[in-house]
Write a protein that holds these residues in place. Structure first.
Motif, PDB file in Angstrom:
ATOM      1  N   LEU A  73       0.834  -1.209   0.000  1.00  0.00           N
ATOM      2  CA  LEU A  73       0.000   0.000   0.000  1.00  0.00           C
ATOM      3  C   LEU A  73       0.868   1.259   0.000  1.00  0.00           C
ATOM      4  O   LEU A  73       2.077   1.187   0.197  1.00  0.00           O
ATOM      5  CB  LEU A  73      -0.872  -0.003   1.265  1.00  0.00           C
ATOM      6  N   PRO A  74       0.252   2.439  -0.197  1.00  0.00           N
ATOM      7  CA  PRO A  74       1.004   3.690  -0.048  1.00  0.00           C
ATOM      8  C   PRO A  74       1.669   3.777   1.325  1.00  0.00           C
ATOM      9  O   PRO A  74       1.169   3.211   2.313  1.00  0.00           O
ATOM     10  CB  PRO A  74      -0.075   4.758  -0.216  1.00  0.00           C
ATOM     11  N   ASN A  75       2.788   4.472   1.390  1.00  0.00           N
ATOM     12  CA  ASN A  75       3.642   4.486   2.582  1.00  0.00           C
ATOM     13  C   ASN A  75       2.908   4.803   3.882  1.00  0.00           C
ATOM     14  O   ASN A  75       3.180   4.206   4.921  1.00  0.00           O
ATOM     15  CB  ASN A  75       4.787   5.491   2.400  1.00  0.00           C
ATOM     16  N   TYR A  76       1.952   5.747   3.835  1.00  0.00           N
ATOM     17  CA  TYR A  76       1.297   6.179   5.071  1.00  0.00           C
ATOM     18  C   TYR A  76       0.401   5.093   5.669  1.00  0.00           C
ATOM     19  O   TYR A  76       0.024   5.172   6.840  1.00  0.00           O
ATOM     20  CB  TYR A  76       0.506   7.474   4.845  1.00  0.00           C
ATOM     21  N   LEU A  77       0.082   4.071   4.880  1.00  0.00           N
ATOM     22  CA  LEU A  77      -0.764   2.970   5.359  1.00  0.00           C
ATOM     23  C   LEU A  77       0.044   1.763   5.833  1.00  0.00           C
ATOM     24  O   LEU A  77      -0.524   0.828   6.401  1.00  0.00           O
ATOM     25  CB  LEU A  77      -1.731   2.528   4.253  1.00  0.00           C
ATOM     26  N   PHE A 171       3.514  10.720  -5.640  1.00  0.00           N
ATOM     27  CA  PHE A 171       3.739  12.164  -5.743  1.00  0.00           C
ATOM     28  C   PHE A 171       2.897  12.968  -4.747  1.00  0.00           C
ATOM     29  O   PHE A 171       2.974  14.187  -4.718  1.00  0.00           O
ATOM     30  CB  PHE A 171       3.449  12.634  -7.169  1.00  0.00           C
ATOM     31  N   ASN A 172       2.081  12.277  -3.961  1.00  0.00           N
ATOM     32  CA  ASN A 172       1.200  12.930  -2.994  1.00  0.00           C
ATOM     33  C   ASN A 172       1.872  12.887  -1.622  1.00  0.00           C
ATOM     34  O   ASN A 172       2.041  11.824  -1.039  1.00  0.00           O
ATOM     35  CB  ASN A 172      -0.141  12.176  -2.971  1.00  0.00           C
ATOM     36  N   THR A 214       4.631  18.615  -7.263  1.00  0.00           N
ATOM     37  CA  THR A 214       4.741  17.671  -6.152  1.00  0.00           C
ATOM     38  C   THR A 214       5.623  18.283  -5.073  1.00  0.00           C
ATOM     39  O   THR A 214       6.492  19.118  -5.368  1.00  0.00           O
ATOM     40  CB  THR A 214       5.321  16.316  -6.604  1.00  0.00           C
ATOM     41  N   GLU A 215       5.392  17.873  -3.835  1.00  0.00           N
ATOM     42  CA  GLU A 215       6.209  18.358  -2.714  1.00  0.00           C
ATOM     43  C   GLU A 215       7.179  17.297  -2.210  1.00  0.00           C
ATOM     44  O   GLU A 215       7.970  17.556  -1.311  1.00  0.00           O
ATOM     45  CB  GLU A 215       5.303  18.798  -1.555  1.00  0.00           C
TER      46      GLU A 215
END
Length: 340
Positions: A73-77, A171-172, A214-215
């Motif tokens: 999953l995306p890193n934050y999950l 990119f989020n 992107t940041e």
């Protein structure tokens, strides 16, 4: 024991190209469930691998027959879903970077201990043939003291790799937390720790200068000081616009090791006495067509479950490799060297 029953949470590129096909290739594994918030993706993979499709991972975790989970999953999950999976009594293989903070990583390790379950982080560089051979050479002492090194991982960026292209979570900032450093740099911090021991000090420049809108970072150059006194650079980039570079060069007292630095020979040892030894070993994995060799990650994870041994890259190791990257971010923000 009977086959290890596996559920894969996340049906994006990493599960399609790595986790699912590599599990499917193992005789002692049965893929029983897949999950993705996009129903069509979950159903597509479920049909391909003869599994049950879910769109809610918590429903998947209620299946008492599942032994092990891959978190793709995306890193934050990574941390919340890994912790939920461990608390549900499943062994967990989590993609890298394992978490977005040291606190999250510690909570994952604590959950694995509390539930007496395996937690492994998917750092595949330790299983690359040239890296395994290089470690044996370094550990033998024949090269003497290591003075310096450079290790890099760069490619044109995740646009071509991610299932969502330029709209990808990569990119989020809220979902990724970190860009090239977390995507690629953490692989190299894990590799350099595997080869040379612990990192004790970190300095860095971390930039967003190649990608627009992107940041997250897309170029990072990091200075590392090792416990053994060696100093070197670690670079991570999404701006190597033509080809990928996944090379490491180690400069020691009695010679130079070149890992994945030559198109033909994955390991070259150049001795001080003028002798050169070239090793033709299995090539490092790439995301390019024709680069689909096995990572050996799933195989090692499953073997640790079957044999009830510690996974080769447990949560504690994943956390140490993550901390190098977190220190690089801190160094860039504070413009100071960070001691680990």
């Amino acid at each position: 024991m009977s086959k290890v029953k596996v559920g894969v949470i996340g049906c994006g590129s990493i599960s399609r190209r790595r986790h699912l096909p590599e599990y499917a290739a193992l005789e002692n594994v049965e893929i029983v469930a897949v999950c993705d918030s996009v129903r069509a993706r979950a159903e597509e993979m479920a049909e391909q691998y003869g599994a049950k499709a879910y769109t809610d991972y918590k429903e998947l975790l209620n299946d008492g027959s599942i032994d092990a989970i891959s978190v793709c999953l995306p890193n934050y999950l990574h941390a919340p879903v890994s912790i939920d999976s461990l608390n549900a009594g499943k062994h967990v293989l989590c993609e890298k970077p394992m978490a977005t903070s040291k606190e999250e990583a510690e909570a994952m390790i604590a959950a694995a201990k509390a539930n007496h379950k395996k937690l492994m982080i998917a750092h595949n560089q330790r299983f690359v043939s040239s890296h395994v051979k290089a470690k044996a050479i370094l550990d033998s002492g024949e090269l003497g003291k290591v003075y310096s090194f450079r290790t890099t991982f760069g490619h044109p960026g995740p646009e071509a790799w991610s299932i969502d292209g330029r709209e990808s979570w990569f990119f989020n900032k809220e979902q990724a937390f970190i860009g090239a450093l977390g995507d690629l740099g953490v692989h190299k911090s894990d590799l350099i720790r595997y080869l040379l021991g612990e990192v004790v000090e970190v300095g860095s420049f971390v930039e967003t200068n190649a990608k627009e809108n992107t940041e997250v970072d897309d170029n990072a150059v990091t200075l590392l000081k090792m416990a053994n006194g060696a100093i070197g650079t670690l670079t991570a980039s999404w701006a190597y616009v033509r080809y990928g570079d996944n090379s490491t060069v180690i400069y020691a007292e009695n010679g130079v090791l070149r890992l994945e630095d030559d198109p033909e020979y994955s390991l070259i040892v150049e001795y001080k006495n003028g002798e050169t030894v070239k090793y033709a070993l299995d090539k490092i994995q790439t995301n390019e067509e024709g680069g689909q060799t096995t990572t050996h990650v799933m195989e090692n994870f499953i073997n640790s479950i079957i044999n009830d041994t510690e996974p080769p890259i447990p949560g504690e190791e994943g956390m140490k490799s993550l901390q190098v990257i977190l220190a690089a971010l801190e160094s860039n923000a504070s413009k100071q060297f960070i001691k680990l």
